[in-house]
Design a protein around this motif. Structure first.
Motif, PDB file in Angstrom:
ATOM      1  N   GLN A 133       0.827  -1.206   0.000  1.00  0.00           N
ATOM      2  CA  GLN A 133       0.000   0.000   0.000  1.00  0.00           C
ATOM      3  C   GLN A 133       0.861   1.256   0.000  1.00  0.00           C
ATOM      4  O   GLN A 133       0.551   2.236  -0.682  1.00  0.00           O
ATOM      5  CB  GLN A 133      -0.922   0.014   1.230  1.00  0.00           C
ATOM      6  N   ILE A 134       1.932   1.237   0.763  1.00  0.00           N
ATOM      7  CA  ILE A 134       2.845   2.381   0.777  1.00  0.00           C
ATOM      8  C   ILE A 134       3.426   2.598  -0.616  1.00  0.00           C
ATOM      9  O   ILE A 134       3.445   3.728  -1.127  1.00  0.00           O
ATOM     10  CB  ILE A 134       3.955   2.188   1.832  1.00  0.00           C
ATOM     11  N   VAL A 135       3.882   1.527  -1.254  1.00  0.00           N
ATOM     12  CA  VAL A 135       4.464   1.636  -2.599  1.00  0.00           C
ATOM     13  C   VAL A 135       3.407   2.126  -3.585  1.00  0.00           C
ATOM     14  O   VAL A 135       3.673   3.008  -4.412  1.00  0.00           O
ATOM     15  CB  VAL A 135       5.075   0.287  -3.041  1.00  0.00           C
ATOM     16  N   HIS A 136       2.205   1.594  -3.502  1.00  0.00           N
ATOM     17  CA  HIS A 136       1.105   1.992  -4.382  1.00  0.00           C
ATOM     18  C   HIS A 136       0.819   3.491  -4.261  1.00  0.00           C
ATOM     19  O   HIS A 136       0.762   4.216  -5.257  1.00  0.00           O
ATOM     20  CB  HIS A 136      -0.136   1.169  -4.026  1.00  0.00           C
ATOM     21  N   HIS A 137       0.664   3.966  -3.039  1.00  0.00           N
ATOM     22  CA  HIS A 137       0.356   5.381  -2.835  1.00  0.00           C
ATOM     23  C   HIS A 137       1.562   6.274  -3.138  1.00  0.00           C
ATOM     24  O   HIS A 137       1.401   7.406  -3.587  1.00  0.00           O
ATOM     25  CB  HIS A 137      -0.173   5.619  -1.426  1.00  0.00           C
ATOM     26  N   ARG A 138       2.747   5.761  -2.926  1.00  0.00           N
ATOM     27  CA  ARG A 138       3.954   6.500  -3.285  1.00  0.00           C
ATOM     28  C   ARG A 138       3.999   6.705  -4.801  1.00  0.00           C
ATOM     29  O   ARG A 138       4.384   7.772  -5.284  1.00  0.00           O
ATOM     30  CB  ARG A 138       5.178   5.735  -2.795  1.00  0.00           C
ATOM     31  N   ALA A 139       3.583   5.703  -5.558  1.00  0.00           N
ATOM     32  CA  ALA A 139       3.522   5.834  -7.016  1.00  0.00           C
ATOM     33  C   ALA A 139       2.486   6.879  -7.418  1.00  0.00           C
ATOM     34  O   ALA A 139       2.718   7.665  -8.346  1.00  0.00           O
ATOM     35  CB  ALA A 139       3.215   4.485  -7.663  1.00  0.00           C
ATOM     36  N   GLN A 140       1.349   6.895  -6.726  1.00  0.00           N
ATOM     37  CA  GLN A 140       0.359   7.942  -6.993  1.00  0.00           C
ATOM     38  C   GLN A 140       0.979   9.317  -6.754  1.00  0.00           C
ATOM     39  O   GLN A 140       0.788  10.240  -7.554  1.00  0.00           O
ATOM     40  CB  GLN A 140      -0.856   7.789  -6.075  1.00  0.00           C
ATOM     41  N   LEU A 141       1.705   9.444  -5.662  1.00  0.00           N
ATOM     42  CA  LEU A 141       2.355  10.713  -5.362  1.00  0.00           C
ATOM     43  C   LEU A 141       3.343  11.083  -6.473  1.00  0.00           C
ATOM     44  O   LEU A 141       3.455  12.258  -6.843  1.00  0.00           O
ATOM     45  CB  LEU A 141       3.059  10.655  -4.006  1.00  0.00           C
ATOM     46  N   GLY A 142       4.038  10.096  -7.012  1.00  0.00           N
ATOM     47  CA  GLY A 142       4.954  10.366  -8.118  1.00  0.00           C
ATOM     48  C   GLY A 142       4.233  10.973  -9.313  1.00  0.00           C
ATOM     49  O   GLY A 142       4.726  11.904  -9.950  1.00  0.00           O
ATOM     50  N   VAL A 143       3.034  10.481  -9.616  1.00  0.00           N
ATOM     51  CA  VAL A 143       2.238  11.051 -10.709  1.00  0.00           C
ATOM     52  C   VAL A 143       1.839  12.486 -10.359  1.00  0.00           C
ATOM     53  O   VAL A 143       1.943  13.388 -11.203  1.00  0.00           O
ATOM     54  CB  VAL A 143       0.995  10.186 -10.998  1.00  0.00           C
ATOM     55  N   PHE A 144       1.392  12.702  -9.134  1.00  0.00           N
ATOM     56  CA  PHE A 144       1.019  14.058  -8.708  1.00  0.00           C
ATOM     57  C   PHE A 144       2.207  15.013  -8.903  1.00  0.00           C
ATOM     58  O   PHE A 144       2.060  16.098  -9.454  1.00  0.00           O
ATOM     59  CB  PHE A 144       0.613  14.072  -7.230  1.00  0.00           C
ATOM     60  N   LEU A 145       3.373  14.596  -8.428  1.00  0.00           N
ATOM     61  CA  LEU A 145       4.554  15.447  -8.538  1.00  0.00           C
ATOM     62  C   LEU A 145       4.931  15.685  -9.993  1.00  0.00           C
ATOM     63  O   LEU A 145       5.310  16.800 -10.379  1.00  0.00           O
ATOM     64  CB  LEU A 145       5.720  14.857  -7.756  1.00  0.00           C
ATOM     65  N   ARG A 146       4.838  14.652 -10.813  1.00  0.00           N
ATOM     66  CA  ARG A 146       5.146  14.790 -12.239  1.00  0.00           C
ATOM     67  C   ARG A 146       4.219  15.827 -12.867  1.00  0.00           C
ATOM     68  O   ARG A 146       4.649  16.689 -13.636  1.00  0.00           O
ATOM     69  CB  ARG A 146       5.015  13.437 -12.956  1.00  0.00           C
ATOM     70  N   LEU A 147       2.931  15.771 -12.533  1.00  0.00           N
ATOM     71  CA  LEU A 147       1.968  16.728 -13.082  1.00  0.00           C
ATOM     72  C   LEU A 147       2.275  18.157 -12.634  1.00  0.00           C
ATOM     73  O   LEU A 147       1.912  19.120 -13.320  1.00  0.00           O
ATOM     74  CB  LEU A 147       0.541  16.341 -12.684  1.00  0.00           C
ATOM     75  N   LEU A 148       2.938  18.294 -11.494  1.00  0.00           N
ATOM     76  CA  LEU A 148       3.345  19.611 -10.997  1.00  0.00           C
ATOM     77  C   LEU A 148       4.745  20.000 -11.485  1.00  0.00           C
ATOM     78  O   LEU A 148       5.286  21.014 -11.071  1.00  0.00           O
ATOM     79  CB  LEU A 148       3.306  19.623  -9.464  1.00  0.00           C
ATOM     80  N   ASN A 149       5.308  19.151 -12.352  1.00  0.00           N
ATOM     81  CA  ASN A 149       6.637  19.383 -12.927  1.00  0.00           C
ATOM     82  C   ASN A 149       7.738  19.412 -11.865  1.00  0.00           C
ATOM     83  O   ASN A 149       8.686  20.191 -11.946  1.00  0.00           O
ATOM     84  CB  ASN A 149       6.664  20.664 -13.776  1.00  0.00           C
ATOM     85  N   ILE A 150       7.597  18.554 -10.880  1.00  0.00           N
ATOM     86  CA  ILE A 150       8.588  18.417  -9.814  1.00  0.00           C
ATOM     87  C   ILE A 150       9.402  17.157 -10.111  1.00  0.00           C
ATOM     88  O   ILE A 150       8.833  16.082 -10.325  1.00  0.00           O
ATOM     89  CB  ILE A 150       7.900  18.319  -8.434  1.00  0.00           C
ATOM     90  N   PRO A 151      10.723  17.246 -10.165  1.00  0.00           N
ATOM     91  CA  PRO A 151      11.547  16.069 -10.467  1.00  0.00           C
ATOM     92  C   PRO A 151      11.289  14.921  -9.483  1.00  0.00           C
ATOM     93  O   PRO A 151      11.169  15.125  -8.278  1.00  0.00           O
ATOM     94  CB  PRO A 151      12.974  16.591 -10.330  1.00  0.00           C
TER      95      PRO A 151
END
Length: 165
Positions: A133-151
């Motif tokens: 679950q941590i890995v799953h939600h961490r991946a979601q966060l990665g998408v959020f950050l990508r959409l905000l143009n954060i490396p």
């Protein structure tokens, strides 16, 4: 290596990557969400940060029934608070797991909402599910950050950002 030792090693390895991801969240983006059905960054990162405490909960209870235990997240208002929450949650989960025995991983544990059972598995299996679950939600966060143009930091090797792509 015992099952407990393997779980503890995995928990510690995943925590390093999770910390790297959480530290990228800008203080001014906690209310941002990519879609109305998505969590806000505050909701998502708080959930990620609290999940390590589930290890303790699983080891010390027989179930979690959301009908009797509604989720009340801790309110965080910035990355420093978020990282503090994550580190405290991680210390809690690691402490409980490091004191556990392989035999304590064998009893069944249930995740439910009243009569609706979401999962019934051994405590050891559910601790692994918690890590997933941590890995799953961490991946979601990665998408959020990508959409905000954060490396994005790498997870299991370098990211495209780290490689300069």
């Amino acid at each position: 290596m015992s099952r407990v030792q393997r779980l503890l090693k995995e928990m510690q390895q995943e925590a390093q990557t999770t910390h790297k991801m959480l530290e990228r969240v800008p203080d001014d983006k906690y209310d941002w969400q990519p879609h109305p059905k998505s969590m806000t960054i505050r909701q998502l990162t708080t959930h990620i940060s609290e999940l390590p405490t589930w290890v303790t909960m699983v080891l010390t209870t027989d179930e979690l029934d959301f009908a009797n235990n509604p989720y009340t997240p801790i309110n965080v208002n910035g990355t420093a608070e978020l990282l503090d929450l994550f580190e405290r949650s991680l210390a809690n989960g690691e402490s409980s797991l490091s004191q556990a025995t392989d035999e304590q991983l064998e009893p069944m544990w249930t995740l439910r909402n009243g009569d609706q059972i979401y999962n019934k598995s051994t405590k050891g299996e559910f601790i692994r599910i918690t890590f997933s679950q941590i890995v799953h939600h961490r991946a979601q966060l990665g998408v959020f950050l990508r959409l905000l143009n954060i490396p994005i930091p790498g997870s299991y090797g370098p990211s495209a950002d780290e490689l300069g792509f």
